[in-house]
Write an enzyme that holds these catalytic residues in place. Structure first.
Site, PDB file in Angstrom:
ATOM      1  N   TYR B 434       0.808  -1.239   0.000  1.00 46.31           N
ATOM      2  CA  TYR B 434       0.000   0.000   0.000  1.00 46.31           C
ATOM      3  C   TYR B 434       0.839   1.286   0.000  1.00 46.31           C
ATOM      4  O   TYR B 434       2.049   1.221   0.102  1.00 46.31           O
ATOM      5  CB  TYR B 434      -1.094  -0.019   1.059  1.00 46.31           C
ATOM      6  N   GLU B 435       0.186   2.386  -0.187  1.00 51.13           N
ATOM      7  CA  GLU B 435       0.865   3.690  -0.393  1.00 51.13           C
ATOM      8  C   GLU B 435       1.794   3.640  -1.601  1.00 51.13           C
ATOM      9  O   GLU B 435       2.857   4.277  -1.590  1.00 51.13           O
ATOM     10  CB  GLU B 435       1.658   4.097   0.849  1.00 51.13           C
TER      11      GLU B 435
END
Lengths: 591, 591
Positions: B434-435
């Site tokens: 994620y990110e």
């Protein structure tokens, strides 16, 4: 939902183009013409794809449960198990005397890859049975064979291996389970065993536990250990099932993966057991099972990577995201497929080149086992004994890494269980641990196998590499394979030399580099089989006009391995040569 | 059950011996004397150890549930959340105007490590809120700040980030969520967002969603994207909560890990939204949040490795198995502790040397953020912008590997959920995704950051390394650090040169090596901070008579990193220099 398509064409390539089994001198191999092996692999593929794989995710989600002392497997497992049983798959490479088909171990391994990729947890019920059969075949009396093997080969009964106890894993000398001799020649087994895969379930009539325990008089440590057959239900002289034995399931472990295989705590409470093999020689008997089991676990490592790759490949072709920086490849669509991106390709090529190399390495190893067993070839036996910890340790470490990388191709979706990529990684994780954690494999390699028979087998391995390079050095097409293979092999020799020079005086220098050595060795093995596969692919391109894309792809995939994976040997050598100093410098209290 | 002890002494070493914050010229740092930071870290440790960590395993097992549109967090979470809230921890490094304490970001990061190690899933509710606050601070109007920030700083309300849609992850240009302008200046937001961490829960009165959506007139692709505030409950002018907005939770995802954080499918059905920042400039606003969020995710990577190591260390000291080959270390016991075995030590030293290096690297990065924000230092801003993808990508890849290795120390027990080692690995896995998946980080590094401001920042980085080496080259004690650092830095320069020479003509050559470059860069960064830490430890040994074991251990751990991890730079360079040819050779159809 993940999918699975068995790599029958790739398996065919390894069996026929690489190993050229139909013209091999190993007894039984001559029968294995392309039509015959194709028929077997296609049948296995149907079972794997249509029956086993569809239960993989649901089995993971549901898991096994223990109710009133009974273990229940997930929905559909009994039905699938019955189909494996009906097809006689378990007996494929087992003796005809006990109902098997006596095909080579190699064929069993090729089929094994398909079943493990399709549903590892389900296949383990069969795999453990197969291991127990091997031990009874090698060490059981004729009467024991007659009593247990026909029912186990047919999978009416399944088998287990019982080694570990709560306080004792690798160090079996700490074992507490006791075997008390009885007047009738049997023993009463008492103790607790843990981590017993396929320990109990609802798919077979009986479970035959092979249990290590200490019988009186054997001395301390592993010397006192013997191996016993402990059936769940006692077996009458006519083969009928009698009373329930004093063995029960204490609990099912909650694990990271392989949820559909019941990993049981087994309690033995004066259970009736029968000595198998010689008293106090149980460790030796167990090792018979373990060597083949270790190759089977190595196979699990790459088979999970194989199915994970198969899905990642499909996803990368299907999922539209971003544009090729060198120009749109799908200009009419909203975006290009993931596979246009070099970093996504890197991940896929890492997986593809590992999986195909690992498959060739493992099946070559399986052919060495056939050669050792069917021809009493001591050299083959020594070589596979050397390579076994590499197959187990290297292929499961890398296989797990490749599952993680396949999961990464999915981005956020890879983390969601529904897509199945998490399960491949979680299931593959156990293969690095069981049948001897990979650190133990590295110790076995460096501490035992390397020096076995005065280092004869490792010298034989180097000779194989050297001969292949020499025989092909004038083939310019293979230059991109031979040059890196030579360099990698030199790194391996330098590492072996380091251990020989330092290992005697300072054993920690060898032990601190053992895992790096196992990986270094693994890379050289995959480099070797890739060079051989490239040669086989060029030969096929010369002799055939069909399937040119397949053979071209094989060569391109091999080139990737040589360019991107193989340079790791220098890193492993550097770590090995740094010795034990930095590893051992800290006092235990300062960690 | 896993345990957690916060590494307050190591954090103190980084803050005071390495970064020497009390004498720094960054505004606010002068207040941070040792007593002050110790008091904060000890309080955070108490909360982490006694309140958050005990809920980590139970939260994983229980997970979140959605019932009648309401999300419920696991047992005990609300109580723990209230204690984090009561301690004012969320506002630690936020402006005093909105209820924060205005301490440096560096201190927030040090505390963040403790909370993430203790309970990553729980800490994410706070972490996401913090990110949303940063975006509102940077781009919100005064009225928006006044309405939302006080309640968010106090954690009466929490925040989320809404980017991803089912068909659109990295490629936000494919976004479909629409924003229709209304007469009153607000917008109606309609669409579906997925993978929304902390998307809803039962611990706060309101949830403030920051949502990317396309408003009319912005053009195609990412150009049309704007950022909106969409509260779960509408907020009246007096700050009171009004009607439920048109946003609801479609489902909670079943994930591999972070089960106690509700990852939601969010459905926006003509929900009222308020534009934040400029119309059609939503991507820029989102990136403000994302850069700090990425450092926070890098921190998650090493913080999970830190707690996993803490447990592996304890297990290796406690578990008796086998004997030291150089002589029994626990002759009166049945076996020696695991830690006597060189391969076990190798695993522990891998983890320890990575974790301590990663901690120093991340906190150095956090200090650059403070320098950039508090002194408007453009060079610091450029440098941290360059290092951000390295912190995120390298530390989460390696952090996960180290969790796997910590799990491996436990043997079979590592695979059993009860021991907690599986959870650290499963939770750490998301940080690689994620990110911005780590491949996207590598792309950001190679495709954007490297050439940013004409390559000024990467040149500045090389200058820092060079200067450090030059200033210390006469210190013989540091030779074991400076020589490998110099070699590794040379590899990094060669890789950067390769990209510069080839990247323009053949962008795939750079892209095919992007992940290797990120790792190569990461190793040089850790090599640099280890060399600095060694220098700091020697200085402490000279000036102080206490804690000598601690400083000696620091130096020994650094030596391990230099000897065993840092040589990986040569492998990464070899892969990079092999270019794109083997990566791109296969036609997509032949995968």
């Amino acid at each position: 939902m993940p999918s699975y398509t068995a790599p029958t064409k790739d398996l065919h390539f390894v069996l026929h183009d690489l190993l050229q089994i139909s013209t091999s001198d190993v007894p039984g191999y001559a029968d294995l013409d392309a039509d015959f092996t194709s028929a077997i692999l296609e049948e296995a593929a149907k079972l794997g794809q249509n029956v086993m794989a569809p239960l993989n995710a649901s089995g993971d989600a549901e898991g096994c449960r223990l109710e009133n002392g009974m273990v229940y497997t997930p929905k559909g497992f009994k039905h699938a198990f019955d189909q494996i049983k009906a097809g006689g798959w378990n007996g494929l490479d087992l003796p005809e005397d006990f109902g098997g088909q006596n095909l080579p171990y190699l064929i069993g391994s090729a089929v094994g890859e398909i079943f493990v990729s399709a549903n590892m947890a389900l296949n383990m019920y069969q795999g453990l049975t197969h291991g127990a059969i091997s031990a009874i075949l090698a060490h059981g009396s004729d009467a024991q064979k007659a009593t247990y093997l026909p029912k186990m080969v047919s999978m009416d009964w399944t088998g287990t291996m019982n080694l570990t106890e709560p306080h004792c894993g690798t160090d079996l000398g700490l074992m507490r389970t006791k075997a008390e001799p009885q007047a009738d020649g049997s023993y009463k087994i008492t103790g607790q065993k843990i981590f017993i895969s396929a320990g109990d379930h609802d798919m077979a009539e009986n479970v035959i536990h092979l249990v290590l325990a200490k019988a009186p008089g054997g001395g301390a440590g592993t010397k006192g250990i013997s191996l016993f057959i402990v059936p769940k239900f006692l077996v009458g002289e006519d083969g009928s099932l009698g009373a329930r034995n004093g063995v029960s399931v204490g609990s099912i472990e909650e694990k990271m993966g392989i949820h559909a295989n019941a990993t049981c705590v087994m309690n033995y409470d004066a259970a009736t057991g029968y000595l198998i093999g010689d008293l106090h020689k149980g460790m030796r008997a167990m090792f018979t099972m373990m060597n083949e089991a270790r190759i089977g676990v190595g196979l699990q490592g790459y088979a999970q990577a194989a199915v994970a790759y198969d899905n990642a490949r499909a996803y990368a072709l299907d999922r539209l995201q971003g544009r090729d920086v060198t120009g749109a490849k799908n200009p009419d669509g909203p975006a290009d497929p993931l596979i246009v991106h070099p970093d996504v390709r890197r991940m896929l090529m890492d997986q593809k080149s590992f999986v195909e190399g690992a498959r060739a390495f493992t099946l070559w190893g399986a052919s060495l086992i056939d050669r050792a067993h069917r021809m009493q070839d001591k050299d083959a036996d020594g070589l596979i004994s050397l390579l076994t910890p590499v197959i187990k340790g290297f292929l499961t470490d890398k296989g797990f890494d490749m599952c993680i990388q396949a999961q990464q191709v999915y981005g956020g979706h890879g983390y969601i269980e529904e897509w199945g990529m998490s399960q491949f990684a979680r299931d593959a994780r156990i293969a690095m641990i069981y049948e001897g954690a990979n650190g133990v494999q590295a110790l076995d390699l460096v501490g035992r196998k390397l020096a076995q028979d005065s280092g004869k087998h490792v010298m034989a391995f180097f000779e194989i590499v050297k001969t292949f390079i020499k025989e092909n050095e004038n083939d310019a097409r293979l230059e991109g394979f031979l040059v890196p293979l030579k360099a990698a092999s030199k790194d391996l020799q330098a590492a072996a030399m380091f251990f020989m020079q330092r290992g005697m005086k300072a054993p920690n220098d060898a032990l601190a580099g053992s895992t790096d050595f196992m990986h270094l060795f693994g890379h050289v093995c995959l480099g070797l089989v890739w060079a051989r596969m490239a040669k086989a692919a060029y030969a096929a391109l010369e002799s055939s006009t069909s399937d040119r894309d397949f053979y071209d792809a094989k060569i391109a995939t091999g080139r990737y391995y040589m360019a991107r994976h193989l340079p790791a040997t220098a890193l492993h050598l550097a770590r090995i040569q740094s010795g034990a100093e930095t590893v051992m410098a800290l006092d235990a209290a300062h960690f």
